[in-house]
Design a protein around this motif. Structure first.
Motif, PDB file in Angstrom:
ATOM      1  N   TRP A  26       0.860  -1.182   0.000  1.00 17.93           N
ATOM      2  CA  TRP A  26       0.000   0.000   0.000  1.00 17.93           C
ATOM      3  C   TRP A  26       0.900   1.238   0.000  1.00 17.93           C
ATOM      4  N   ILE A  27       0.628   2.181  -0.904  1.00 15.95           N
ATOM      5  CA  ILE A  27       1.474   3.382  -0.973  1.00 15.95           C
ATOM      6  C   ILE A  27       0.594   4.624  -0.871  1.00 15.95           C
ATOM      7  N   GLU A  28       0.902   5.476   0.086  1.00 21.59           N
ATOM      8  CA  GLU A  28       0.225   6.770   0.231  1.00 21.59           C
ATOM      9  C   GLU A  28       1.184   7.861  -0.230  1.00 21.59           C
ATOM     10  N   TRP A  29       0.669   8.826  -0.965  1.00 20.02           N
ATOM     11  CA  TRP A  29       1.514   9.857  -1.578  1.00 20.02           C
ATOM     12  C   TRP A  29       1.192  11.244  -1.029  1.00 20.02           C
ATOM     13  N   GLU A  30       2.236  12.023  -0.887  1.00 20.35           N
ATOM     14  CA  GLU A  30       2.074  13.428  -0.506  1.00 20.35           C
ATOM     15  C   GLU A  30       3.114  14.216  -1.305  1.00 20.35           C
ATOM     16  N   ILE A  31       2.744  15.367  -1.813  1.00 21.13           N
ATOM     17  CA  ILE A  31       3.714  16.190  -2.538  1.00 21.13           C
ATOM     18  C   ILE A  31       4.386  17.112  -1.533  1.00 21.13           C
ATOM     19  N   ALA A  32       5.707  17.033  -1.463  1.00 23.35           N
ATOM     20  CA  ALA A  32       6.447  17.837  -0.473  1.00 23.35           C
ATOM     21  C   ALA A  32       6.794  19.198  -1.044  1.00 23.35           C
TER      22      ALA A  32
END
Ligand code: SF4
Length: 303
Positions: free
Chosen positions: A129-135
């Protein structure tokens, strides 16, 4: 660096780090376990803490996972828009899990839903499972990534719950929900527990915030002083349940309580609870654009 070489290098790094996280607890969790051991007055509970440290020392010495349940692997990625290999990162992390499964080794914990067959390599549909956030919002040149690896064991995932409360339930309703979950199911999750609480509009946002809460370093506090006070009150109250290490009773129930929140619809209080166990296998690594790395979660980690 040639793209293929870079891909291989990052896969090697993430496979090694994933395996490492399965064998070594992060420094903040070790420190908290030592603090709870020092404050424990029940001889039986103290002996259980001692056996946890013996187990961890044996895992390090023998280069083996510190719990037989190496969990479902979950990644929480915060990457800048210019991080190289960003478009390939999901594939790299999936390959890293396959490699870590063999090399660490990790238990095979991915059963393909509806097929009901273990895939044998900890990957499958949406696994890892991969959760993404733009830094680095406002900084389009941001080119590094911070990746959290979390091993979601069966026992510690089991208590997780989320619910939308009527608005009049208030923060008392949130506290009652947390107590119900921990008192009913916490013993299944190998205490002392790290309890994550999410407060938001709906079940899915509250649940995800509760998971993000258990990824925070132990001892960190919510920036809102009232929320931070609620974390402390929940910690003190849950400790009075006295579940003790492995649920055999003792002075403490929790490693800590972390609360994450969002602005929410005025007609609802969504609340989620996620639970981490004493073997809270969470690792944080920062990766630069040149693929140099720094392990943030484990002092003296060597990969
Ligand atoms: S709850 Fe944690 S320590 Fe207990 S069996 Fe599961 S992964 Fe291992």
């Amino acid at each position: 660096m040639d793209t293929r070489l870079a891909r291989n290098k990052l896969t090697d790094l993430m496979a090694a780090f994933t395996g490492y996280v399965g064998k070594h607890l992060p420094t903040d969790v070790l420190d908290k376990l030592a603090e709870l051991r020092a404050g424990e007055t029940s001889p039986l509970a103290a002996a259980v803490y001692d056996s946890m440290f013996e187990n961890l020392a044996a895992a390090a010495r023998l280069d083996r996972p510190c719990c037989q349940d190496t969990g479902a692997i979950q990644f929480f990625v915060r990457a800048g828009a210019r991080f190289p290999l960003l478009g390939d990162l999901a594939g790299i992390l999936t390959d890293a899990v396959r490699r870590a499964t063999i090399e660490a080794p990790l238990r095979h914990n991915a059963v393909e839903t509806f097929v009901e067959k273990n895939t044998g390599d900890n990957t499958g549909s949406r696994a890892p499972w991969i959760e993404w956030e733009i830094a680095g919002s406002g900084d389009p040149g941001q080119d590094e990534a911070v990746i959290e690896v979390y091993m979601a064991g069966g026992g510690c995932s089991l208590p997780g719950q989320a619910k939308v409360l009527m608005p009049a339930a208030g923060y008392e309703g949130v506290a009652a929900f947390v107590f119900d979950v921990v008192a009913s199911y916490g013993v299944n999750a190998c205490p002392p527990l790290l309890v994550g609480v999410g407060v938001s509009t709906s079940v899915e946002t509250a649940a995800m915030l509760s998971k993000r809460a258990i990824l925070r370093p132990l001892g960190s506090r919510h920036p809102n002083p009232d929320a931070a006070r609620m974390e402390l009150l929940l910690e003190n109250g849950l400790n009075r349940l006295g579940l003790g290490p492995q649920g055999i009773t003792g002075n403490a129930t929790v490693l800590g309580v972390h609360l994450e929140s969002s602005a929410r619809h005025p007609s609802t209080i969504g609340v989620g609870v996620s639970v981490g166990c004493w073997a809270h296998r969470r690792g944080t690594i920062r990766i630069g654009a040149d693929l140099s790395h720094e392990v943030l979660s484990h002092k003296e980690a060597s990969l």
